[in-house]
Design a protein around this motif. Structure first.
Motif, PDB file in Angstrom:
ATOM      1  N   ASP A 590       0.807  -1.220   0.000  1.00  0.00           N
ATOM      2  CA  ASP A 590       0.000   0.000   0.000  1.00  0.00           C
ATOM      3  C   ASP A 590       0.837   1.265   0.000  1.00  0.00           C
ATOM      4  O   ASP A 590       0.365   2.330  -0.411  1.00  0.00           O
ATOM      5  CB  ASP A 590      -0.929   0.013   1.222  1.00  0.00           C
ATOM      6  CG  ASP A 590      -2.039  -1.030   1.109  1.00  0.00           C
ATOM      7  OD1 ASP A 590      -2.334  -1.434  -0.040  1.00  0.00           O
ATOM      8  OD2 ASP A 590      -2.585  -1.434   2.145  1.00  0.00           O
ATOM      9  N   TYR A 594       1.182   3.392  -5.370  1.00  0.00           N
ATOM     10  CA  TYR A 594       0.862   4.634  -6.086  1.00  0.00           C
ATOM     11  C   TYR A 594       1.788   4.851  -7.277  1.00  0.00           C
ATOM     12  O   TYR A 594       1.462   5.597  -8.196  1.00  0.00           O
ATOM     13  CB  TYR A 594       0.964   5.828  -5.133  1.00  0.00           C
ATOM     14  CG  TYR A 594       2.359   6.103  -4.659  1.00  0.00           C
ATOM     15  CD1 TYR A 594       3.224   6.918  -5.392  1.00  0.00           C
ATOM     16  CD2 TYR A 594       2.854   5.527  -3.492  1.00  0.00           C
ATOM     17  CE1 TYR A 594       4.508   7.143  -4.968  1.00  0.00           C
ATOM     18  CE2 TYR A 594       4.136   5.743  -3.064  1.00  0.00           C
ATOM     19  CZ  TYR A 594       4.960   6.569  -3.816  1.00  0.00           C
ATOM     20  OH  TYR A 594       6.245   6.791  -3.406  1.00  0.00           O
ATOM     21  N   SER A 735      -6.468   3.191  -5.884  1.00  0.00           N
ATOM     22  CA  SER A 735      -5.384   4.147  -6.107  1.00  0.00           C
ATOM     23  C   SER A 735      -5.363   4.678  -7.534  1.00  0.00           C
ATOM     24  O   SER A 735      -4.690   5.665  -7.815  1.00  0.00           O
ATOM     25  CB  SER A 735      -4.031   3.499  -5.771  1.00  0.00           C
ATOM     26  OG  SER A 735      -3.733   2.459  -6.673  1.00  0.00           O
TER      27      SER A 735
END
Length: 817
Positions: A590, A594, A735
């Protein structure tokens, strides 16, 4: 003596532990003094408090729930400059416009959020206190409209993205308490330096107090700091173009860590010691006066590498006086026109008052300083592998005095300072020493040459033995007939040197096959070296198989094999080095996913598809990989995918289209139904694995993710149900959900479902898959329901001993109508 008017406040605070606590605040359930919210895991609490030893009234804040008085630790305060009083009790509510409002009984607003939401839009908004210490205000549809992590006071918590600047404007600022028991705004603050946009600093009012860090310009950079006895704290600085933020994470996931700017202006990294029931400062700046701006004078630096910080002089400088903070002066005076040289000082926080010069290479940066007589130092960083900016270099130069330099252990860079060459008289006095040294060196070189010649003969003999062993092993492979096998050989000794004797610091990762190390061979060529472990199940047959395949296959989406080695029981493979490691290290993390925007993910999907097409159809051989998964997709510095790990692959000859085996290999969840149940495999088996991988890339979920909704045993079942119900968009990774062409993503999901259909004949060939991915106008057939394995978060490993054993560790459920 404390004002008795505040006595009722403390009675309420004493009774609050007996009141019913919850983690949520709604419009119909305000928060009163004596009540509090407690996060689901019982880690944080939100409520009214009065500072210890203070009569300043009541504040609303967040603190660690399990750390009680006198060590109660406040990490966020709402009304820090506007406390409530006992004469007019306060209430925290959610207004009709979805604002958090703290007001007293007189109707006076003490603090509130400003969300610009209409009453209709904000109906039934609620706030929840998370186990991260974040108070989140959201609408019923899940939209977050405000959160305390976006408005910190004096503390940065693990996982918080502390926004330093947005669109080149400084926005984030920590402000210390005014005193140890006074939460109001103090004199010290922490933010990005608006003048350079490259320095993270603390301020005393408007005066620069301490330069904490100078950003090197990379998109992602960071450092590590010691946590408690079992953890490490990671600092990450991220620049996404518009946003520039600072984030801290703890290796063991513990929330009991924090970065705090205290009322004295000291920035501290604190971790909770449960044995002593106290906070321990594992890092702090400034320390004992060292690190305060300019505290060691001009040409001096604060040395934080020892047990106790000290002031030192830069190389080539000496102290001005007995007082170490008074600065330093040159040993040899620097004059224009006189010969000089540069000395590199490692692990330095560079000085203040620098000038950045755009678009320069390292040599150009050095030359820029060399030809400028007033230039006293320079520093350089090459950001080509990580920066998204047009200018992928950072050349800094200094003219005049060097002020506020540090030497540190866990971050820093090379600082090149300009020094005058020794004077002529000094040169003559050393001439005799130089002549004697040269003569001594010549004698030593003669001795070394004789010893080296003897050692070389022994080493060459060892290499010949290793080469014969490897050639004997590989020459039995019919597929390698006509290949230059000697070109694949590398000695075990060269590999030991390249990996620093398989140092843990060079280890890139490990798996069921063994460990992978980074190494540097002759010519400064960076490579990845796979060291097969004894218990991996990859014997000489699998080793020969992998060398055979990769040596004959050449494609931009397949990993390249440079060489290999057999030494006693050791079997090693030397591949091209992939700077970004494997796909799973980004996709399922996590804190890193991105980086995988939709364009990057789609590039990876198409690259893997082309690689499989080459294996199945376009190469000299027909190859079935049999172990395609996210951890076997490696990414180079430009995020281009390359398929790796061919130890389990099978070669088909002639017109052979299908094979059978009683030795099932691969990874549970990625293997096709017919392969698991009856040992039958074909190119359609790889198609199935590709479909699972495609769904993982789109969703960011593992094939057996714990995040899936109950009653869905794995990702394929979950994806099918969403597709069948017309909700396929819900599968898309959050995301990228808002910044991707939805028609392109839905097309990928449909292709993925076509690839994981139960019957092999229903699955498309990889040539069709590539065509479907690269031609948006082509209509796609409707997928049939897939088969899926029952819930088991279990990896079979690379080799099951036989089908009978394998069938005892897995089960299959067929989706039917």
């Amino acid at each position: 003596m404390m004002d008795m008017s505040y006595f009722p406040i403390f009675i309420l605070l004493f009774l609050f532990s007996f009141c019913k606590s919850d983690d949520s605040l709604t419009q119909g359930k305000p928060l009163y003094p004596g009540n509090m919210l407690v996060s689901k895991g019982g880690i944080f609490a939100l409520g009214f408090f009065s500072p210890t030893n203070s009569n300043r009234g009541l504040y609303v804040g967040i603190w660690f729930y399990n750390i009680r008085e006198p060590n109660r630790t406040i990490v966020w305060v709402a009304n820090r400059d506007n406390s409530a009083t006992s004469t007019s009790p306060a209430t925290l509510t959610i207004s009709n416009k979805s604002d958090l409002v703290l007001s007293d009984s007189r109707g006076r607003t003490l603090w509130m959020t400003k969300n610009n939401i209409t009453a209709e839009e904000g109906a039934n908004a609620s706030a929840i206190l998370l186990d991260t210490g974040n108070l989140v205000l959201s609408l019923p549809n899940g939209t977050i409209i405000w959160q305390s992590f976006d408005h910190p006071t004096d503390t940065i918590m693990p996982g918080m993205k502390f926004l330093l600047s947005y669109k080149d404007h400084v926005v984030g600022r920590l402000i210390a308490w005014k005193g140890p028991y006074d939460p109001s705004v103090g004199e010290f603050s922490f933010s990005l330096d608006p003048s350079s946009k490259m320095q993270i600093v603390t301020w005393h009012g408007t005066k620069l107090y301490c330069r904490m860090k100078v950003w090197n310009g990379a998109s992602v950079s960071g450092g590590t700091y010691p946590g408690n006895t079992s953890s490490v704290v990671y600092q990450t600085i991220v620049n996404t173009g518009d946003k520039f933020y600072l984030m801290y994470t703890v290796s063991d996931g513990s929330p009991y860590a924090r970065i705090m700017l205290d009322y004295t202006g000291t920035m501290r990294l604190l971790t909770w010691n449960s044995h002593t029931s106290s906070w321990v400062a594992t890092s702090e700046r400034p320390t004992g006066g060292y690190g305060v701006y300019g505290s060691c004078g001009t040409f001096g630096y604060s040395d934080f590498t020892g047990a106790v910080p000290t002031c030192q002089c830069l190389d080539g400088f000496k102290s001005n006086s007995l007082n170490s903070s008074s600065g330093c002066q040159r040993v040899e005076v620097l004059k224009c026109g006189k010969q000089n040289h540069f000395v590199a000082l490692p692990r330095m926080k560079v000085p203040d008052k620098f000038l950045r010069i755009q678009n320069r290479s390292f040599d150009q940066c050095a030359a820029e300083c060399s030809r400028n007589c007033s230039c006293t130092a320079y520093a350089y960083a090459n950001l080509s592998s990580s920066s998204t900016m047009a200018d992928q270099t950072r050349c800094l130069i200094w003219t005049g005095e060097l002020v506020d330099t540090w030497k540190v252990n866990n971050y820093g860079e090379n600082l090149y300072i300009r020094l005058a060459n020794p004077s002529g008289a000094h040169d003559k006095s050393n001439l005799l020493k130089i002549v004697l040294s040269v003569l001594t060196c010549l004698l030593l070189l003669m001795c070394i040459a004789l010893a080296w010649r003897c050692k070389y003969r022994v080493k060459r003999r060892k290499k010949e033995i290793q080469k014969k062993l490897m050639l004997g092993c590989l020459s039995s492979s019919s597929e390698l007939v006509g290949e230059n096998l000697e070109a694949l050989f590398v000695s075990f000794e060269d590999i030991v040197v390249a990996t620093d004797n398989f140092s843990d610091s060079n280890m890139l990762g490990r798996g069921g096959f063994g460990k992978v190390y980074k190494g540097v061979l002759e010519g400064n060529k960076e490579v990845a070296i796979k060291r097969l472990s004894y218990g991996s199940g990859q014997g000489i047959e699998e080793f020969r198989n992998e060398v055979t395949l990769i040596a004959k296959l050449q494609h931009r989406n397949l990993v390249r094999l440079f060489s290999c080695c057999i030494h006693e029981d050791e079997k090693l493979l030397v591949y091209e080095y992939m700077a970004n490691k494997s796909l799973d290290s980004f996709l399922f993390d996590d804190t890193r996913k991105y980086v995988l925007d939709w364009l990057t993910r789609f590039k990876i999907i198409k690259g893997v598809a082309r690689g499989l097409l080459y294996l199945h159809q376009d190469s000299r051989l027909t190859i079935i990989h049999r172990d395609l998964k996210a951890s076997n997709i490696l990414l180079d510095k430009d995020m281009n995918p390359k398929i790796s790990d061919f130890g389990m692959a099978r070669i088909f000859g002639g017109n052979q289209q299908q094979g059978d085996t009683i030795r099932v290999v691969g990874t549970f969840g990625y293997m096709s139904p017919e392969y698991v149940m009856i040992g039958s495999f074909s190119v359609k088996s790889d198609t199935y694995s590709f479909g699972v991988l495609l769904l993982e890339i789109v969703s960011g979920l593992k094939i057996s993710s714990p995040q899936l909704i109950m009653n869905f045993p794995n990702l394929t079942a979950y994806a099918w149900r969403l597709w069948e119900d017309g909700n396929a968009r819900c599968l898309v990774d959050s995301s990228i959900n808002e910044n991707c062409p939805i028609h392109e993503v839905l097309r990928c999901i449909q292709v993925g479902l076509l690839c994981v259909q139960e019957h092999p004949d229903a699955r498309p060939l990889m040539s069709s898959v590539v065509f479907m991915l690269e031609n948006e106008t082509t209509s796609l057939p409707a997928p049939e329901q897939p088969a899926y394995f029952a819930t088991r978060n279990l990896e079979i490993g690379h080799i099951c001993e036989n089908m009978e054993d394998s069938s005892n560790t897995m089960s299959m459920t067929l989706m039917g109508r």
